[in-house]
Design a protein around this motif. Structure first.
Motif, PDB file in Angstrom:
ATOM      1  N   ASP A   1       0.846  -1.187   0.000  1.00 50.23           N
ATOM      2  CA  ASP A   1       0.000   0.000   0.000  1.00 50.23           C
ATOM      3  C   ASP A   1       0.885   1.243   0.000  1.00 50.23           C
ATOM      4  N   GLY A   2       0.808   2.031  -1.050  1.00 47.58           N
ATOM      5  CA  GLY A   2       1.696   3.187  -1.180  1.00 47.58           C
ATOM      6  C   GLY A   2       1.520   4.213  -0.088  1.00 47.58           C
ATOM      7  N   ALA A   3       0.268   4.443   0.340  1.00 49.57           N
ATOM      8  CA  ALA A   3       0.026   5.429   1.396  1.00 49.57           C
ATOM      9  C   ALA A   3       0.631   4.964   2.720  1.00 49.57           C
ATOM     10  N   LEU A   4       0.495   3.686   3.023  1.00 45.35           N
ATOM     11  CA  LEU A   4       1.092   3.151   4.250  1.00 45.35           C
ATOM     12  C   LEU A   4       2.613   3.233   4.180  1.00 45.35           C
ATOM     13  N   GLN A   5       3.172   2.828   3.056  1.00 45.64           N
ATOM     14  CA  GLN A   5       4.624   2.866   2.898  1.00 45.64           C
ATOM     15  C   GLN A   5       5.152   4.273   3.113  1.00 45.64           C
ATOM     16  N   HIS A   6       4.478   5.252   2.539  1.00 46.35           N
ATOM     17  CA  HIS A   6       4.907   6.640   2.672  1.00 46.35           C
ATOM     18  C   HIS A   6       4.794   7.112   4.118  1.00 46.35           C
ATOM     19  N   ALA A   7       3.674   6.767   4.767  1.00 41.68           N
ATOM     20  CA  ALA A   7       3.445   7.232   6.136  1.00 41.68           C
ATOM     21  C   ALA A   7       4.413   6.604   7.128  1.00 41.68           C
ATOM     22  N   ILE A   8       4.818   5.354   6.886  1.00 39.64           N
ATOM     23  CA  ILE A   8       5.774   4.700   7.781  1.00 39.64           C
ATOM     24  C   ILE A   8       7.177   5.254   7.572  1.00 39.64           C
ATOM     25  N   ALA A   9       7.557   5.483   6.307  1.00 31.80           N
ATOM     26  CA  ALA A   9       8.924   5.879   5.992  1.00 31.80           C
ATOM     27  C   ALA A   9       9.148   7.390   5.996  1.00 31.80           C
ATOM     28  N   ASP A  10       8.096   8.186   5.928  1.00 32.03           N
ATOM     29  CA  ASP A  10       8.228   9.642   5.846  1.00 32.03           C
ATOM     30  C   ASP A  10       8.985  10.183   7.055  1.00 32.03           C
ATOM     31  N   PRO A  11      10.054  10.957   6.841  1.00 32.90           N
ATOM     32  CA  PRO A  11      10.834  11.489   7.970  1.00 32.90           C
ATOM     33  C   PRO A  11      10.017  12.313   8.960  1.00 32.90           C
ATOM     34  N   ARG A  12       8.910  12.898   8.516  1.00 33.62           N
ATOM     35  CA  ARG A  12       8.098  13.711   9.435  1.00 33.62           C
ATOM     36  C   ARG A  12       7.373  12.849  10.462  1.00 33.62           C
TER      37      ARG A  12
END
Length: 220
Positions: free
Chosen positions: A54-65
């Protein structure tokens, strides 16, 4: 329902699915199509790696913020002194950046799986284990931190990312859990990750369960 894959990445496995001429890849552990790492773990490090399709999950887990706390068990060369541990806690100037304050404590040798190949020790130099919790994820950060204070890392195992732990997984084993983006936001909020700064806040009284465990697999 989106799924999160928890993998105990073995030593020597590179964090990619495409073929590599020197190292085995994640394909040797996970036969699932369409999943990708949410963050990375060095080839010479072991332990928990999160993956999702899931791209949204991947981004939210890995996002530095929104960095979730990462817990490492670190075997270091030398006898840690109070000043060295305090330096790790306060933040270490690594030249290109200064690390944020970390949680650091000395622990008894944990009951981990044997590493293959084994760690090389110097008979004349003692070693010790530390638990280090950071909220960043710079390249080889923990190794650089311990080296900077005079405690070179011999073995590095990531045992947790936020509420997810590697417990019960042997090297190369994985399991799946259901996880929605809203559940992840609840976990991040409970862990006190500020949306604008990414800084940790107060610990939660009782972090929510991330999801229902679905499957558990051992690579063939």
């Amino acid at each position: 329902m989106p799924e999160l894959v928890l993998l105990n990445k073995p030593y020597g496995v590179i964090c990619q699915f495409s073929e590599h001429d020197k190292h085995p890849t994640l394909k040797s552990c996970i036969p699932l199509p369409g999943v990708y790492p949410a963050g990375r773990l060095d080839t010479d490090s072991e332990g928990l790696l999160l993956l999702t399709g899931d791209g949204a999950l991947q981004h939210a887990i890995a996002d530095p913020r929104f960095k979730l706390p990462k817990t490492y068990w670190v075997q270091v060369e030398g006898e840690p002194q109070d000043a060295q541990l305090e330096a790790l806690r306060q933040g270490v100037d690594l030249g290109d950046f200064t690390t944020r304050p970390a949680q650091v404590r000395r622990i008894d040798p944990p009951g981990l799986w044997p590493r293959n190949p084994p760690v090389r020790f110097r008979k004349t130099v003692p070693d010790a284990w530390l638990e280090i919790v950071i909220h960043e994820g710079k390249n080889r950060q923990v190794r650089r931190m311990t080296a900077k204070v005079g405690l070179p890392t011999l073995r590095l195992v990531r045992v947790a990312i936020g509420p997810w732990r590697v417990d019960g997984l042997a090297p190369g084993q994985w399991r799946q859990e259901t996880l929605t983006l809203e559940q992840l936001k609840q976990v991040q909020h409970a862990k006190g990750i500020h949306k604008r700064t990414g800084q940790p806040g107060l610990p939660p009284k009782a972090p929510p369960r991330p999801g229902r465990a679905l499957r558990h697999r051992t690579p063939r």
